[in-house]
Design an enzyme around this catalytic site. Structure first.
Site, mmCIF file in Angstrom:
data_model
loop_
_atom_site.group_PDB
_atom_site.id
_atom_site.type_symbol
_atom_site.label_atom_id
_atom_site.label_comp_id
_atom_site.label_asym_id
_atom_site.label_seq_id
_atom_site.Cartn_x
_atom_site.Cartn_y
_atom_site.Cartn_z
ATOM 1 N N ARG A 178 0.852 -1.204 0.000
ATOM 2 C CA ARG A 178 0.000 0.000 0.000
ATOM 3 C C ARG A 178 0.889 1.256 0.000
ATOM 4 O O ARG A 178 1.814 1.382 0.792
ATOM 5 C CB ARG A 178 -0.887 -0.003 1.240
ATOM 6 N N THR A 207 -0.244 15.218 6.382
ATOM 7 C CA THR A 207 -0.170 14.011 7.202
ATOM 8 C C THR A 207 -1.609 13.529 7.401
ATOM 9 O O THR A 207 -2.565 14.253 7.118
ATOM 10 C CB THR A 207 0.494 14.284 8.569
ATOM 11 N N GLY A 208 -1.731 12.301 7.889
ATOM 12 C CA GLY A 208 -3.074 11.764 8.085
ATOM 13 C C GLY A 208 -3.437 10.768 6.998
ATOM 14 O O GLY A 208 -2.564 10.260 6.279
HETATM 15 N N1 GLY Z 1 -0.179 10.239 5.274
HETATM 16 C C1 GLY Z 1 0.557 9.037 5.389
HETATM 17 C C2 GLY Z 1 -0.094 7.860 4.822
HETATM 18 O O1 GLY Z 1 -1.303 7.817 4.673
HETATM 19 O O2 GLY Z 1 0.617 6.933 4.489
#
Ligand code: GLY
Length: 300
Positions: free
Chosen positions: A176, A199-200
């Protein structure tokens, strides 16, 4: 910050990559690099990107195993290939070709967090939970979180560079990739306008081209804060069409944070929920600044 000071300032890309390497090298941080939380098989897979404003070029890696400084490898992709994004086995082979050392990135603490997750995932599998007392509180808390670092720099010439690095969503499906290695999703720079990183929950940032969209808002005159709010609201509106992303109170059940910087040095961090901060150095002092937010966080 020291790297950006005169009389011999470094390339701002080198400054941001060196900045995030401090955390990528830290085995006690579980959001990036060494000690990052692994995928569902217990293997750490890192994502990172970097973008060089003056050159208008980018480099990125996704699903990188066994090399802790993913942002440095992304910079190498930018500087030493004709490509933008290299993934998986190819990213590792590329990193090794450039002398990056292979090591096991799964620390004992991160392995315990992964084990805790496996043992609490299902009542019907063969993984038996250890008594809770065997797992320190921080293991249980960290095992339910995720993390990423974005760092942007504006130098004295007005040039902007940025990087985003992460071990991604904890316990993700192997392979992923989140937003961090996707240019325009988790990281974007336009040297005439500014930068944004995120981020998130990466899936929503990919679906909305989050960082690119913020920079486009700034191109059309929005201040960093207003640009981030506009795109965060768009992300929420799109995500709430999917019932499984809705909490019982109708709010999103995930977090996203956007960090924007413009050519004038104005900056903002806008978070889904209250309580977040981001770090800034304005050339004279380092400080933590409160993020703006869409929703007041619920007291637990
Ligand atoms: N924002 C980091 C991730 O979803 O991998």
């Amino acid at each position: 910050m020291e790297m950006l000071r005169t009389p011999k300032p470094a390339d701002p890309l080198d400054a941001v990559v060196a900045g995030v390497a401090l955390v990528e090298d830290d085995p006690t941080d579980h959001s990036v690099g060494l000690g990052g939380l692994p995928n569902e098989d217990g293997v750490v897979e890192l994502d990172a990107s970097c973008m060089h404003g003056p050159m208008g070029r980018a480099g990125a890696v996704a699903g990188l195993r066994n090399v802790k400084n993913a942002a440095s490898v992304a910079r190498m992709v930018l500087r030493r290939t004709d490509h933008v994004l290299i993934v998986g086995e190819g990213a590792l082979r590329f990193a090794k070709a450039h002398g990056f050392k292979e090591e096991n990135l799964l620390t004992d603490e991160a392995r315990e967090m992964w084990l805790w997750w496996k043992e609490h995932l299902s009542e019907t599998d063969k993984w038996l939970a250890a008594p809770d007392a065997d797992y320190p509180e921080n293991v249980r808390i960290w095992a339910q979180t995720t993390g990423t670092i974005h760092c942007s720099a504006l130098d004295a010439n007005g040039d902007i560079c940025a990087t985003t690095t992460t071990s991604g969503l904890a316990f993700k499906l192997p392979g992923r990739a989140g937003d961090s290695p996707i240019i325009g999703a988790g990281n974007y720079v336009d040297n005439d306008v500014g930068s944004c990183g995120s981020t998130g929950r990466g899936e929503e940032l990919i679906l909305n081209a989050g960082s690119f969209a913020v920079v486009e808002q700034m191109r059309h005159g929005a201040a960093p804060k207003d640009a981030c709010f506009a795109i965060l609201k768009r992300i929420v509106a799109n995500a709430l069409k999917t019932p499984r992303l809705r909490a019982p109170d109708g709010r999103p059940n995930f977090d996203v944070k956007l960090y924007a910087l413009n050519k004038a040095g104005d900056h903002a961090g806008v978070s889904m929920f209250s309580g977040a901060k981001y770090a800034v150095h304005d050339g004279t002092e380092a400080k933590l600044v409160d993020c703006e937010f869409l929703y007041e966080a619920k007291k637990v």
